[in-house]
Design an enzyme around this catalytic site. Sequence first.
Site, PDB file in Angstrom:
ATOM      1  N   SER A 258     -13.631  78.525 -23.361  1.00 16.00           N
ATOM      2  CA  SER A 258     -13.701  78.611 -24.813  1.00 16.00           C
ATOM      3  C   SER A 258     -13.718  80.082 -25.233  1.00 16.00           C
ATOM      4  O   SER A 258     -12.816  80.824 -24.852  1.00 16.00           O
ATOM      5  CB  SER A 258     -14.929  77.830 -25.307  1.00 16.00           C
ATOM      6  OG  SER A 258     -14.880  77.621 -26.692  1.00 16.00           O
ATOM      7  N   TRP A 259     -14.729  80.538 -25.982  1.00 14.49           N
ATOM      8  CA  TRP A 259     -14.824  81.970 -26.276  1.00 14.49           C
ATOM      9  C   TRP A 259     -14.863  82.773 -24.980  1.00 14.49           C
ATOM     10  O   TRP A 259     -14.369  83.910 -24.921  1.00 14.49           O
ATOM     11  CB  TRP A 259     -16.059  82.269 -27.112  1.00 14.49           C
ATOM     12  CG  TRP A 259     -16.446  83.719 -27.108  1.00 14.49           C
ATOM     13  CD1 TRP A 259     -17.502  84.291 -26.451  1.00 14.49           C
ATOM     14  CD2 TRP A 259     -15.762  84.804 -27.772  1.00 14.49           C
ATOM     15  NE1 TRP A 259     -17.520  85.648 -26.656  1.00 14.49           N
ATOM     16  CE2 TRP A 259     -16.475  85.993 -27.468  1.00 14.49           C
ATOM     17  CE3 TRP A 259     -14.632  84.873 -28.581  1.00 14.49           C
ATOM     18  CZ2 TRP A 259     -16.082  87.243 -27.949  1.00 14.49           C
ATOM     19  CZ3 TRP A 259     -14.241  86.113 -29.065  1.00 14.49           C
ATOM     20  CH2 TRP A 259     -14.969  87.282 -28.747  1.00 14.49           C
TER      21      TRP A 259
ATOM     22  N   HIS B 193     -13.036  69.183 -25.127  1.00 12.01           N
ATOM     23  CA  HIS B 193     -13.243  70.615 -24.965  1.00 12.01           C
ATOM     24  C   HIS B 193     -14.258  70.978 -23.888  1.00 12.01           C
ATOM     25  O   HIS B 193     -14.193  72.060 -23.318  1.00 12.01           O
ATOM     26  CB  HIS B 193     -13.692  71.197 -26.307  1.00 12.01           C
ATOM     27  CG  HIS B 193     -13.864  72.680 -26.312  1.00 12.01           C
ATOM     28  ND1 HIS B 193     -12.809  73.550 -26.116  1.00 12.01           N
ATOM     29  CD2 HIS B 193     -14.971  73.458 -26.484  1.00 12.01           C
ATOM     30  CE1 HIS B 193     -13.252  74.812 -26.176  1.00 12.01           C
ATOM     31  NE2 HIS B 193     -14.551  74.779 -26.396  1.00 12.01           N
TER      32      HIS B 193
ATOM     33  N   GLY C 256     -19.048  80.387 -26.960  1.00 11.12           N
ATOM     34  CA  GLY C 256     -19.683  80.651 -28.246  1.00 11.12           C
ATOM     35  C   GLY C 256     -18.675  81.327 -29.178  1.00 11.12           C
ATOM     36  O   GLY C 256     -17.734  80.689 -29.632  1.00 11.12           O
TER      37      GLY C 256
ATOM     38  N   ASP D 111      -8.584  68.132 -26.815  1.00 15.15           N
ATOM     39  CA  ASP D 111      -9.518  69.170 -27.261  1.00 15.15           C
ATOM     40  C   ASP D 111      -9.349  69.362 -28.769  1.00 15.15           C
ATOM     41  O   ASP D 111      -8.292  69.798 -29.229  1.00 15.15           O
ATOM     42  CB  ASP D 111      -9.222  70.472 -26.510  1.00 15.15           C
ATOM     43  CG  ASP D 111     -10.278  71.538 -26.726  1.00 15.15           C
ATOM     44  OD1 ASP D 111     -10.969  71.501 -27.760  1.00 15.15           O
ATOM     45  OD2 ASP D 111     -10.415  72.421 -25.858  1.00 15.15           O
TER      46      ASP D 111
END
Length: 315
Positions: A110-111, A294, A43, A266
């Site tokens: 990711s985050w 991604h 996120g 990605d």
Amino acid sequence: MQQLFPEIEPYQSELLAVDATHQLYVEQCGNPQGQPVLFIHGGPGAGCSTKDRRFFDPEKYRIVLFDQRGCGRSKPFGSLTDNETSFLVADIEKIRHHLSIESWHVFGGSWGSTLALVYAQSHPQSVLSLVLRGIFLGRPQDTQWTFEGGGGTRIFADYWHEYLACFPDGESQQSIKAAYDIMTGDDKALAKKIANAWANWEIRCCTLEPNEEFLAGATDDDSSWTLSRHEAHFMVHDCFLTDNQILANCEKITEIPMIIVHGRYDIVCPFDNAWLLHQALPKSQLVISKTAGHASIEPETTHHLINATNKMLTL
């Protein structure tokens, strides 16, 4: 190709109060006597899914998952109050102490990779190993790439046009700050519209091939609300990081075993994020998913991630 492990249910779940405002949803799955591993979702604001439990051998791992402040099953839902990177890092340590875990493996995508790296640099003694996917370094150029007319918007120009068309003033509002102001403003109907548009734009870019099931699962109204508002909140504040913080502090984690998995194609978090991290941490292992974007659910990336979690068991 490695597949996700079978579906499992938590053997324990709870709401853990981390301050006067926030209660975090925390669950444990797998083997209570197994090697502890923490899953950190992306996120910001995405929350955990039932598939996130399945990257780990449930017979060998004690799997800990949690929803970060204000998203998923944590309360209060959607809250951006006291929602900063330093608070999230402190929350992770509170969870570790609450569960009486001395040290654990940490898995983040990711985050989640950003937060895992900042956490490891803050508490290296608490981290046995890192498995990271879809590296996001949290620099201004990384957010601009996806949300301010950068390279990603040129590759998916049609999707980007659909996103901008949702704004009252169209293309003139193609900034993270403009979206954030609307999503935190008084016009709740417009805020919801922009949140849904933001989430649809991002999630459509996540996979190399279109995946309608993945898109639908990540863009319902509640998921879009927290994903979009949380991401914009963090991005307008430079992810609450100092300039180039992660790469500048890599010397603190040089001895932590690390496997980095990144999709060659990605578009959300370009490959050079992973390359730069690997260059700063030459003892890390960089695994390129050659047929992926991604998302963690793309088959080659899933394969590499499960290979990585299996490998970490042998440390």
